[in-house]
Write a protein that holds these residues in place. Structure first.
Motif, PDB file in Angstrom:
ATOM      1  N   ALA A  38       0.829  -1.211   0.000  1.00 50.24           N
ATOM      2  CA  ALA A  38       0.000   0.000   0.000  1.00 50.24           C
ATOM      3  C   ALA A  38       0.861   1.256   0.000  1.00 50.24           C
ATOM      4  N   LEU A  39       1.994   1.199   0.691  1.00 48.49           N
ATOM      5  CA  LEU A  39       2.856   2.370   0.806  1.00 48.49           C
ATOM      6  C   LEU A  39       3.813   2.515  -0.370  1.00 48.49           C
ATOM      7  N   PHE A  40       4.335   1.394  -0.858  1.00 52.88           N
ATOM      8  CA  PHE A  40       5.435   1.479  -1.817  1.00 52.88           C
ATOM      9  C   PHE A  40       5.215   0.687  -3.108  1.00 52.88           C
ATOM     10  N   GLY A  41       4.122  -0.069  -3.200  1.00 58.39           N
ATOM     11  CA  GLY A  41       3.951  -0.959  -4.337  1.00 58.39           C
ATOM     12  C   GLY A  41       3.495  -0.275  -5.610  1.00 58.39           C
ATOM     13  N   SER A  42       3.699  -0.954  -6.712  1.00 57.67           N
ATOM     14  CA  SER A  42       3.229  -0.480  -8.012  1.00 57.67           C
ATOM     15  C   SER A  42       1.710  -0.646  -8.113  1.00 57.67           C
ATOM     16  N   TYR A  43       1.145  -0.087  -9.152  1.00 55.37           N
ATOM     17  CA  TYR A  43      -0.298  -0.240  -9.345  1.00 55.37           C
ATOM     18  C   TYR A  43      -0.659  -1.707  -9.520  1.00 55.37           C
ATOM     19  N   ARG A  44       0.113  -2.450 -10.301  1.00 55.89           N
ATOM     20  CA  ARG A  44      -0.162  -3.884 -10.489  1.00 55.89           C
ATOM     21  C   ARG A  44      -0.133  -4.625  -9.148  1.00 55.89           C
ATOM     22  N   ALA A  45       0.834  -4.284  -8.307  1.00 57.16           N
ATOM     23  CA  ALA A  45       0.938  -4.950  -7.009  1.00 57.16           C
ATOM     24  C   ALA A  45      -0.266  -4.612  -6.136  1.00 57.16           C
ATOM     25  N   LYS A  46      -0.718  -3.379  -6.183  1.00 50.18           N
ATOM     26  CA  LYS A  46      -1.883  -2.988  -5.384  1.00 50.18           C
ATOM     27  C   LYS A  46      -3.144  -3.705  -5.847  1.00 50.18           C
ATOM     28  N   VAL A  47      -3.266  -3.912  -7.137  1.00 48.84           N
ATOM     29  CA  VAL A  47      -4.407  -4.688  -7.641  1.00 48.84           C
ATOM     30  C   VAL A  47      -4.284  -6.138  -7.182  1.00 48.84           C
ATOM     31  N   ALA A  48      -3.086  -6.683  -7.248  1.00 43.30           N
ATOM     32  CA  ALA A  48      -2.879  -8.074  -6.837  1.00 43.30           C
ATOM     33  C   ALA A  48      -3.187  -8.279  -5.361  1.00 43.30           C
ATOM     34  N   PHE A  49      -2.949  -7.247  -4.536  1.00 45.11           N
ATOM     35  CA  PHE A  49      -3.182  -7.354  -3.093  1.00 45.11           C
ATOM     36  C   PHE A  49      -4.526  -6.752  -2.674  1.00 45.11           C
ATOM     37  N   ASP A  50      -5.415  -6.570  -3.625  1.00 44.39           N
ATOM     38  CA  ASP A  50      -6.774  -6.082  -3.325  1.00 44.39           C
ATOM     39  C   ASP A  50      -6.769  -4.780  -2.531  1.00 44.39           C
ATOM     40  N   LEU A  62      -7.537  -4.267 -15.454  1.00 49.68           N
ATOM     41  CA  LEU A  62      -6.117  -4.555 -15.655  1.00 49.68           C
ATOM     42  C   LEU A  62      -5.935  -5.833 -16.461  1.00 49.68           C
ATOM     43  N   PHE A  63      -6.717  -6.858 -16.156  1.00 51.46           N
ATOM     44  CA  PHE A  63      -6.647  -8.113 -16.907  1.00 51.46           C
ATOM     45  C   PHE A  63      -6.913  -7.862 -18.394  1.00 51.46           C
ATOM     46  N   ALA A  64      -7.958  -7.090 -18.695  1.00 51.04           N
ATOM     47  CA  ALA A  64      -8.315  -6.828 -20.087  1.00 51.04           C
ATOM     48  C   ALA A  64      -7.220  -6.039 -20.799  1.00 51.04           C
ATOM     49  N   ALA A  65      -6.650  -5.053 -20.108  1.00 50.70           N
ATOM     50  CA  ALA A  65      -5.593  -4.253 -20.719  1.00 50.70           C
ATOM     51  C   ALA A  65      -4.364  -5.104 -21.036  1.00 50.70           C
TER      52      ALA A  65
END
Length: 291
Positions: A38-50, A62-65
């Motif tokens: 939440a503090l340092f992750g990328s957008y993909r990581a934030k999506v992966a961690f809900d 993100l999946f579709a893109a």
């Protein structure tokens, strides 16, 4: 990072259940890792961690893109049916912006609504014990002013607005995600005709979010699940099914949105036919037991 909107949303409308039942029942080490993401992750990581508001939109967009990028496309279209006051549509626009920045895939957003709230229920199939005429009205002008340029708001009965919309969808910006939040069976039947276009107007697999399948009274003989069942029976080469083994692929397994995530399989898409799906190289599995 947390902001006032996220905090207000977490403490209202029963959303606290997502924190105290879904999230805190997950392994402690995953929740600790999520704090760092939440503090340092990328957008993909934030999506992966809900960690996004409306993860049920963040994941499929993100999946579709990413699927579009694999196929050499530069643009996709994502849809929300059942806009109501518009919080979900505005959130979808923000997620589209962030996904576009992360992937380089341009994303157009289209919202559909009658603009007049819920119509009368036809019978038990519309689950009138949960919904009634006039529910979920829209302040059209206020919402229209708030929408960014990437978004188009289509007002009217889906039976008449969808054909005109499909005529405007190009192969260069296919439909990549559909959110169905129209509550009624009768409305969902109309909405699912958005999947009746030419195969090239879609990604080969289109995530479909069915919002109204989680009530205790929902079953395959009413509501959106009945509409899906009838769609599948009427379409030999278009099938809507639960998103395959999605729960096992997620970091957090208890999230309720997973049970509402489906996928429309466009089996007549060129990418799913033998002639065009053939790879340049043959697949090979090495056998470490052979010398």
């Amino acid at each position: 990072m947390l902001n006032s909107y996220v905090i207000r949303r977490a403490l209202s409308d029963g959303k606290y259940r997502k924190i105290f039942v879904e999230r805190l029942s997950e392994p402690l080490h995953l929740n600790l890792i999520a704090l760092g993401v939440a503090l340092f992750g990328s957008y993909r990581a934030k999506v992966a961690f809900d960690l996004m508001v409306r993860q049920q939109y963040a994941f499929p967009i993100l999946f579709a893109a990413e699927e579009a990028k694999k196929r050499g496309l530069s643009r996709i279209t994502v849809l929300e049916f059942g806009v109501a006051a518009g919080a979900g549509l505005l959130n979808m626009c923000d997620l589209a912006r962030r996904t576009e920045a992360a992937t380089g895939i341009a994303i157009d957003v289209v919202g559909f609504d009658t603009g007049a709230g819920m119509p009368p229920a036809i019978d038990y199939r519309d689950m009138p014990e949960y919904f009634q005429e006039g529910d979920f009205p829209m302040d059209f002008e206020a919402l229209r002013r708030a929408l960014p340029g990437r978004c188009r708001l289509v007002i009217g009965d889906a039976e008449t607005t969808i054909p005109a919309f499909l005529a405007s969808v190009t192969d260069e910006a296919p439909i990549g995600f559909v959110s169905v939040d129209v509550d009624y069976y009768s409305s969902a039947v109309k909405v699912l005709t958005v999947l009746d276009g030419r195969p090239e107007q879609y990604l080969p697999l289109v995530p479909v979010y069915l919002d109204d399948v989680s009530m205790d009274g929902a079953n395959p003989w009413n509501g959106e699940l009945l509409a899906v069942s009838e769609f599948n029976a009427d379409h030999p080469l278009r099938k809507i099914a639960p998103f395959n083994v999605l729960r096992s692929k997620r970091v957090f397994k208890n999230a309720g949105w997973i049970d509402r995530m489906f996928a429309a399989h466009i089996h007549d898409h060129p990418a799913r036919t033998p002639a065009t799906a053939k790879r340049a190289q043959q697949a090979y599995i090495p056998n470490e037991y052979l010398r």
